[in-house]
Design a protein around this motif. Sequence first.
Motif, PDB file in Angstrom:
ATOM      1  N   LYS A  68       0.743  -1.251  -0.091  1.00 40.29           N
ATOM      2  CA  LYS A  68      -0.155   0.137  -0.001  1.00 40.29           C
ATOM      3  C   LYS A  68       0.829   1.285  -0.169  1.00 40.29           C
ATOM      4  O   LYS A  68       0.410   2.207  -0.349  1.00 40.29           O
ATOM      5  N   GLY A  69       2.277   1.238   0.411  1.00 37.20           N
ATOM      6  CA  GLY A  69       3.001   2.407   0.578  1.00 37.20           C
ATOM      7  C   GLY A  69       2.849   3.047   2.103  1.00 37.20           C
ATOM      8  O   GLY A  69       1.824   2.624   2.768  1.00 37.20           O
ATOM      9  N   TYR A  70       3.878   3.829   2.364  1.00 39.28           N
ATOM     10  CA  TYR A  70       3.693   4.051   3.814  1.00 39.28           C
ATOM     11  C   TYR A  70       2.641   5.008   4.257  1.00 39.28           C
ATOM     12  O   TYR A  70       2.112   4.879   5.289  1.00 39.28           O
ATOM     13  N   LEU A  71       2.478   6.169   3.586  1.00 35.63           N
ATOM     14  CA  LEU A  71       1.574   7.110   3.645  1.00 35.63           C
ATOM     15  C   LEU A  71       0.048   6.540   3.828  1.00 35.63           C
ATOM     16  O   LEU A  71      -0.432   6.800   4.677  1.00 35.63           O
ATOM     17  N   ALA A  72      -0.169   5.478   2.984  1.00 32.09           N
ATOM     18  CA  ALA A  72      -1.496   4.952   3.007  1.00 32.09           C
ATOM     19  C   ALA A  72      -1.981   4.015   4.133  1.00 32.09           C
ATOM     20  O   ALA A  72      -2.944   3.471   4.256  1.00 32.09           O
ATOM     21  N   THR A  73      -0.664   3.446   4.815  1.00 35.33           N
ATOM     22  CA  THR A  73      -0.935   2.473   5.872  1.00 35.33           C
ATOM     23  C   THR A  73      -1.279   3.162   7.085  1.00 35.33           C
ATOM     24  O   THR A  73      -0.323   4.037   7.569  1.00 35.33           O
ATOM     25  N   ARG A  74      -2.063   2.613   8.041  1.00 39.15           N
ATOM     26  CA  ARG A  74      -2.405   3.164   9.185  1.00 39.15           C
ATOM     27  C   ARG A  74      -2.080   2.039   9.944  1.00 39.15           C
ATOM     28  O   ARG A  74      -1.959   0.932   9.814  1.00 39.15           O
ATOM     29  N   MET A  75      -1.795   2.632  11.365  1.00 36.47           N
ATOM     30  CA  MET A  75      -1.621   1.580  12.547  1.00 36.47           C
ATOM     31  C   MET A  75      -2.398   0.618  12.842  1.00 36.47           C
ATOM     32  O   MET A  75      -2.178  -0.483  13.007  1.00 36.47           O
ATOM     33  N   GLU A  76      -3.890   1.133  12.470  1.00 37.95           N
ATOM     34  CA  GLU A  76      -4.944  -0.140  12.927  1.00 37.95           C
ATOM     35  C   GLU A  76      -4.764  -0.967  11.705  1.00 37.95           C
ATOM     36  O   GLU A  76      -5.379  -2.244  11.732  1.00 37.95           O
ATOM     37  N   ASP A  77      -4.250  -0.542  10.359  1.00 40.81           N
ATOM     38  CA  ASP A  77      -4.096  -1.731   9.332  1.00 40.81           C
ATOM     39  C   ASP A  77      -3.021  -2.755   9.739  1.00 40.81           C
ATOM     40  O   ASP A  77      -3.070  -3.681   9.567  1.00 40.81           O
ATOM     41  N   VAL A  78      -2.007  -2.105  10.487  1.00 47.84           N
ATOM     42  CA  VAL A  78      -0.848  -3.030  10.781  1.00 47.84           C
ATOM     43  C   VAL A  78      -1.274  -3.907  11.808  1.00 47.84           C
ATOM     44  O   VAL A  78      -0.981  -5.236  11.800  1.00 47.84           O
ATOM     45  N   ALA A  79      -2.069  -3.404  12.894  1.00 50.19           N
ATOM     46  CA  ALA A  79      -2.675  -4.126  13.909  1.00 50.19           C
ATOM     47  C   ALA A  79      -3.432  -5.446  13.266  1.00 50.19           C
ATOM     48  O   ALA A  79      -3.489  -6.683  13.655  1.00 50.19           O
ATOM     49  N   LYS A  80      -4.474  -4.932  12.568  1.00 51.60           N
ATOM     50  CA  LYS A  80      -4.996  -6.066  11.762  1.00 51.60           C
ATOM     51  C   LYS A  80      -4.566  -7.215  11.067  1.00 51.60           C
ATOM     52  O   LYS A  80      -4.782  -8.351  11.098  1.00 51.60           O
TER      53      LYS A  80
END
Length: 231
Positions: free
Chosen positions: A22-34
């Motif tokens: 997705k790229g760094y900017l489009a990634t959110r912490m909740e995406d990482v957690a999920k």
Amino acid sequence: MAGDKNKEKLILDSAVSLFTSKGYLATRMEDVAKTAGISKGLTYFYYKNKEDLFMALTKKAFDQFKDEFRDVYRSKGKSGLEMLSELLVKIVVFAKANQVYYDAILNFLDLLKKYNNPETRKLIDPKTLESSHFQKLLEIHHEPAKIGIMMVSQGIKDGSIRAELQPEITFYTVWSMIIGYEKMLGPIEYEGKDLKIHSGNWEPGFLRLMQEMLKGTIQATKKTTVQGSLF
């Protein structure tokens, strides 16, 4: 403690996977957690924010990068010049296989330029500066280069690199060439350009030029002759 390390690794691996897709900017912490399959709260327990997570990822990138240098330096029976030639190939392979890590390394080099100047330091996100991983990076980012400098010193000692070269300046010049080499792969591989260069002749041509620059065969021969006549 092992559980903590496993969780940290899981979060980092998930971040690498998302930054790649997705790229760094489009990634959110909740995406990482999920993606990691853990709660957002627990993710924040290990990494204060996305900037802190990215600095941890960058620290891991430098550790892996250093391993590449160390593997080359430990290889038996190679001259200093052969080590540097092998390093070029290994760095390009590393960049292709670990694009997020390699981009993180280049990003940190740019970040250092801003950090070194009090005027531009103010432009760095405070969350990055506050990251303990960023502070650790300031201590360790020279470590791969230290091994590269030892390769040059080895080459001067074994006669494969010309004796009048200064190891630190020589290695940083070679590294800047390797960074430039990797960045130029895109333009060179792009079709439809009217130039006599392509990926097939770029790597061997680059290697040969780098070796000639470091070998300086004429000086090396002269030095050997002079030494030979003294004994």
